[in-house]
Design an enzyme around this catalytic site. Structure first.
Site, PDB file in Angstrom:
ATOM      1  N   HIS A 190     -34.344  -6.841  46.281  1.00 24.69           N
ATOM      2  CA  HIS A 190     -33.310  -7.082  45.247  1.00 24.69           C
ATOM      3  C   HIS A 190     -32.019  -6.962  45.945  1.00 24.69           C
ATOM      4  O   HIS A 190     -31.086  -7.987  45.625  1.00 24.69           O
ATOM      5  CB  HIS A 190     -33.408  -5.758  44.303  1.00 24.69           C
ATOM      6  CG  HIS A 190     -32.202  -5.838  43.244  1.00 24.69           C
ATOM      7  ND1 HIS A 190     -31.962  -6.991  42.420  1.00 24.69           N
ATOM      8  CD2 HIS A 190     -31.285  -5.053  43.173  1.00 24.69           C
ATOM      9  CE1 HIS A 190     -31.159  -6.678  41.724  1.00 24.69           C
ATOM     10  NE2 HIS A 190     -30.671  -5.403  42.036  1.00 24.69           N
TER      11      HIS A 190
ATOM     12  N   ASP B  35     -26.625  -9.315  40.802  1.00 28.52           N
ATOM     13  CA  ASP B  35     -27.143  -8.141  39.833  1.00 28.52           C
ATOM     14  C   ASP B  35     -26.140  -8.201  38.718  1.00 28.52           C
ATOM     15  O   ASP B  35     -26.021  -9.109  38.224  1.00 28.52           O
ATOM     16  CB  ASP B  35     -27.200  -6.622  40.542  1.00 28.52           C
ATOM     17  CG  ASP B  35     -27.842  -5.836  39.695  1.00 28.52           C
ATOM     18  OD1 ASP B  35     -29.209  -5.905  39.639  1.00 28.52           O
ATOM     19  OD2 ASP B  35     -27.137  -4.693  39.257  1.00 28.52           O
TER      20      ASP B  35
END
Length: 292
Positions: A272, A104
């Site tokens: 994610h 991320d």
């Protein structure tokens, strides 16, 4: 959560960076994402430390690292500045060259580090991101809804800071729990650590500044790289969640060759938060990559 790891703080690039270190072997730096800390690696760090000297650091503005007030142009939260922190940290710890994995926001810092410091990064793993410029330029309705925070956090201070600060746990639950796996990937200990840090107004400001930089100065830097043909030279592995937004809205294997010379990649059967949601699948990919 990190048995056998030492905890330390280093003065680098004019600020303090918190890190943990454990294991032995080639140096491997791990960088976390939003709105988290180095704790995201707690399910994989011990196994990685059986093969590598693992350093997991809190990014500038996050965790227990320094959180300076943002400059008017947000340049002190550019990925170039955040990456310089980490390059200097590794040099101070005795590792002028190292392996690097980022998830991320940490992935965005990591690929900037590889562009700016090609001699320092020997191999690179990027988790669940596409290039920042491509993501902003190709924004669709689906992406804007899923990643609303990309547009909320960049509003001028102190508007988003005030709203998040009024209910930090609601922001945390909505952000990390609003993805495909809900809150299931996060242990109570990890969740409590993320919340502890997010309750600090300086952390909230640091997070907003990270995103403000990404929507401004970071895009300038990336456009300069593209115009100059500057690419990441080291072997790079990109992994993303088959159930996540990157899979739905972008084509990583089409976008990354614009910035990466030697690329491999695939989707994993998760969402994610790969290090916490699919630690075994992650290790199955990165261990052979780093060792080869």
């Amino acid at each position: 959560m990190f048995p056998g790891f030492e905890h330390g703080t280093a003065e680098v690039n004019g600020i303090q960076i918190k890190y943990i270190r454990g294991g032995s072997g080639p140096a491997l730096l791990l960088l976390h994402g939003h709105p988290q800390t180095h704790v995201i690696w707690h399910k994989v760090a011990e196994r990685l430390a059986s093969r590598f000297t693992v350093i997991a650091a809190d990014l500038r503005g996050y965790g227990d690292s320094a959180k300076p007030a943002g400059l008017p142009d947000h340049s002190n939260y550019s990925k170039r500045s955040m990456g310089q922190d980490q390059v200097e940290l590794m040099a101070q710890l005795g590792h002028p060259q190292f392996l690097l994995m980022g998830h991320d926001r940490g992935g965005r810092v990591a690929y900037r580090m590889a562009l700016d410091h090609p001699d320092a990064i020997s191999k690179l793993v990027l988790l669940d991101i596409a290039p920042t410029l491509a993501m902003y330029e190709q924004t669709s309705m689906e992406f804007a809804i899923a990643y609303y925070h990309w547009f909320f956090l960049i509003r001028p201070a102190p508007f988003p800071e005030l709203l998040i600060g009024s209910h930090p746990e609601e922001y945390l639950k909505h952000t990390i729990g609003g993805r495909s796996a809900g809150l299931a990937p996060f242990t109570p200990e990890a969740y409590a650590e993320y919340l502890r840090c997010l309750r600090d107004p300086a952390t909230i400001h640091g997070i907003c500044e990270d995103y403000r930089a990404s929507a401004g100065i970071d895009l300038e830097h990336e456009r300069q790289d593209l115009a100059a043909g500057n690419k990441i030279q080291c072997e790079t592995l990109v992994l993303w969640g088959a159930n996540g937004v990157i899979e739905k809205c972008f084509d990583p294997m089409q976008e990354w060759p614009r910035l990466v010379r030697r690329l491999s990649g695939k989707a994993l059967a998760c969402g994610h938060y790969i290090p916490e949601e699919a630690p075994d699948a992650l290790l199955a990919e990165v261990l052979p990559f780093f060792i080869a």
